[in-house]
Scaffold this motif. Structure first.
Motif, mmCIF file in Angstrom:
data_model
loop_
_atom_site.group_PDB
_atom_site.id
_atom_site.type_symbol
_atom_site.label_atom_id
_atom_site.label_comp_id
_atom_site.label_asym_id
_atom_site.label_seq_id
_atom_site.Cartn_x
_atom_site.Cartn_y
_atom_site.Cartn_z
ATOM 1 N N ASP A 1 -15.283 3.412 -2.689
ATOM 2 C CA ASP A 1 -15.137 3.959 -4.036
ATOM 3 C C ASP A 1 -16.518 3.891 -4.670
ATOM 4 O O ASP A 1 -17.115 2.821 -4.772
ATOM 5 N N LYS B 1 -19.550 5.077 -7.510
ATOM 6 C CA LYS B 1 -19.834 5.512 -8.881
ATOM 7 C C LYS B 1 -21.313 5.867 -8.986
ATOM 8 O O LYS B 1 -22.179 5.158 -8.477
ATOM 9 N N ARG B 2 -21.561 7.000 -9.643
ATOM 10 C CA ARG B 2 -22.927 7.455 -9.845
ATOM 11 C C ARG B 2 -23.641 6.498 -10.803
ATOM 12 O O ARG B 2 -23.085 6.112 -11.836
ATOM 13 N N TRP C 1 -25.854 5.934 -5.998
ATOM 14 C CA TRP C 1 -24.442 5.625 -6.229
ATOM 15 C C TRP C 1 -24.182 4.165 -5.877
ATOM 16 O O TRP C 1 -24.742 3.635 -4.923
ATOM 17 N N THR D 1 -14.788 8.234 -1.787
ATOM 18 C CA THR D 1 -14.181 8.683 -3.036
ATOM 19 C C THR D 1 -15.172 8.571 -4.185
ATOM 20 O O THR D 1 -15.744 7.507 -4.417
ATOM 21 N N SER D 2 -15.342 9.677 -4.887
ATOM 22 C CA SER D 2 -16.164 9.653 -6.090
ATOM 23 C C SER D 2 -15.294 9.171 -7.247
ATOM 24 O O SER D 2 -14.359 9.858 -7.662
ATOM 25 N N ASP E 1 -16.209 8.883 -10.252
ATOM 26 C CA ASP E 1 -16.478 9.742 -11.417
ATOM 27 C C ASP E 1 -15.590 10.988 -11.424
ATOM 28 O O ASP E 1 -15.191 11.472 -12.466
ATOM 29 N N ARG E 2 -15.304 11.514 -10.228
ATOM 30 C CA ARG E 2 -14.567 12.775 -10.147
ATOM 31 C C ARG E 2 -13.066 12.566 -9.970
ATOM 32 O O ARG E 2 -12.292 13.515 -10.159
ATOM 33 N N ASP E 3 -12.641 11.360 -9.559
ATOM 34 C CA ASP E 3 -11.237 11.118 -9.216
ATOM 35 C C ASP E 3 -10.286 11.619 -10.308
ATOM 36 O O ASP E 3 -10.397 11.223 -11.469
ATOM 37 N N TYR F 1 -15.591 18.258 -6.082
ATOM 38 C CA TYR F 1 -16.156 17.109 -5.356
ATOM 39 C C TYR F 1 -17.606 16.891 -5.777
ATOM 40 O O TYR F 1 -18.282 17.828 -6.217
ATOM 41 N N ASP F 2 -18.095 15.669 -5.624
ATOM 42 C CA ASP F 2 -19.501 15.372 -5.905
ATOM 43 C C ASP F 2 -20.323 15.782 -4.679
ATOM 44 O O ASP F 2 -20.528 14.992 -3.750
ATOM 45 N N LEU G 1 -23.420 13.802 -3.639
ATOM 46 C CA LEU G 1 -23.051 12.554 -2.959
ATOM 47 C C LEU G 1 -22.704 12.827 -1.496
ATOM 48 O O LEU G 1 -23.179 12.138 -0.591
#
Lengths: 265, 203
Positions: free
Chosen positions: A143, A145-146, A153, A186-187, A189-191, A197-198, A201
């Protein structure tokens, strides 16, 4: 990164691009939130699994999203019932801390085991799993995060409730070295946002890690999936678009094929 | 136990999916390392996850290596899956000092170094077009999870092929002995049909 991918080993790119619906399960029901919060009910896990398998899903992922936090392993009965309903691979994650937890899930019908928080706490878990059950069975979920201040990340654990001082790409490379067979990326931020999708990343990650990477977080339309594949994903995970019946997997795959993506029809 | 499919207990293989597939085809199954049961069963499945060396050690320990050899030599039904197919061979690069069951005259080799291992995902399977094998088991897409494979079709066996850094043998058949490098039990309806046809054709 923008680096050339020529040095990367081929092979995985010769395989069909996979579409993987994800069932986040809590208290025996499928739930879905935004950035792991505000979970809403999305249906019965067995009903959804059956529908997705019938529609042509290539695999299913079931994550017991409250397992680690509540300190227990994923719901065994739900796994059994899903197994009985589908003839495609089933990956299960949630609260796996050791070989015995993993074995228990395998014995109840999982084909692959996904580890997340426990692998960050104790990376040897990846070695133990790949040596006991094989790399093909060992999935590490990241999981991610940016970072706000700098580029890059960071890893989140405990269903996104804890930030680790761990670079996502460095951790992905370490997972590969320890014997992971696949990465579920899994991004955070985008979930659940449907913002796509990122891609940055996915690009940076798959340029640095050569084992199959399943991109996750943010899918809303066919074009998002096309973008994820062109950014280097070997498989894509999606939840909301399938739960909400925005598109069937059959129709999605048909559209992907038109776009030149090599999927199993 | 006449109609019960015996699945050989190799210790590490995850056989739940195979059992579920058999149940869907209305066949009961039992997981066993009892050589009497394995010798007398109508249908036997040799599954396999793990390494070649561990797999063979398990079969020798339980005395099942000979039982399987006798079954196949007598033409009795055996279905070998994934590592199970490799165990039928002469030897494997995975465990160089270990002899296989020697029923399939082939050597198991690691995939070419140009491709990522394990091969993990869905890939195409097809026997020679117009062959009897192809008519019975039409081309399709199968789920694979393997790092080793047989490169060439052994003489006197029907073969199906897959491309992963070059062509390899993804299924073989001779009489009542069928073996797949892929996981038929995880390959949707197409894969389930492989199990179903083997069960029917050998009854």
């Amino acid at each position: 990164m923008g680096a050339s991918l020529d040095w990367k080993m081929a092979g995985v790119d010769m395989l069909k691009k996979r579409i993987i619906p994800c069932l986040d399960v809590r208290d025996g029901r499928v739930v879905k939130g935004v950035q792991f919060m505000g979970l809403r009910d999305a249906g019965d896990p067995v009903e959804l699994s059956t529908r997705y398998a019938d529609e042509g899903a290539d695999e299913l992922v079931m994550l017991d999203v409250s397992a680690t936090i509540e300190g227990r392993v994923a719901l065994l009965e739900t796994i059994e019932r899903i197994r009985n309903a589908i003839a495609i691979p089933l990956t299960v994650g949630g609260g796996v801390r050791n070989i015995e937890d993993a074995r228990n899930l395998l014995n109840h019908g999982a084909d692959k085991i996904s580890v997340n928080s426990a692998a960050v706490d104790r990376p040897e878990l990846i070695v133990e799993m790949s040596q006991t059950f094989g790399s093909q069975c060992t999935v590490v979920a990241l999981d991610v995060k940016r970072l706000e201040q700098t580029s890059g990340w960071q890893i989140m654990t405990r269903s996104g409730t804890r930030s680790e001082s761990l670079d996502a790409i460095a951790w992905g490379q370490q997972c590969q070295g320890l014997g992971a067979g696949e990465i579920l990326l899994t991004s955070f931020d985008r979930d659940g946002t449907g913002n796509g999708y990122d891609c940055e990343l996915i690009q940076a990650f798959t340029a640095a890690v050569s084992i199959p990477t399943i991109a996750s977080g943010g899918a809303r339309s066919t074009k998002d999936l096309v973008a994820a594949f062109s950014c280097g994903a070997h498989a894509v995970l999606a939840a909301s678009i399938f739960h909400d019946q925005e598109i069937s997997i059959q129709e999605l795959k048909r559209q992907l094929a038109v776009e030149g993506i090599d999927v199993r029809l | 136990m006449r109609n019960v499919v015996q699945i050989i207990d190799t210790g590490v293989a995850n056989v739940r999916s195979i059992q579920v597939a058999l149940r869907r085809l209305s066949f009961e199954s039992n997981i066993s390392r009892d050589s009497n049961l394995i010798a007398n069963a109508k249908h036997v499945i040799l599954p396999g996850v793990g390494s070649f060396g561990t797999g063979m050690a398990g079969l020798h320990e339980s005395g099942l290596a000979e039982t399987i050899q006798q079954r196949v030599e007598c033409g009795r039904p055996l279905f070998a899956v994934c590592l199970g197919m490799q165990l039928l061979c002469l030897e494997s690069e995975e465990s160089p000092d270990v002899l296989g069951l020697g029923l399939l005259p082939a050597k198991v080799q690691r995939f070419d170094t140009s491709v990522q291992v394990p091969q993990l995902g869905w890939n195409e399977v097809a026997a020679e077009p117009e062959s009897d094998f192809s008519k019975e088991f039409p081309p399709g897409v199968a789920y694979f999870a393997n790092s080793f494979r047989i490169a060439d079709c052994p003489p006197d066996w029907d073969c199906a092929y897959t491309d992963y850094g070059g062509r390899f043998v993804s299924a073989v058949r001779r009489g009542n002995c069928l073996a797949c490098q892929f996981h038929p039990e995880l390959s949707g309806e197409w894969g389930q049909a492989w199990i179903g046809k083997w069960l029917v054709s050998t009854c």
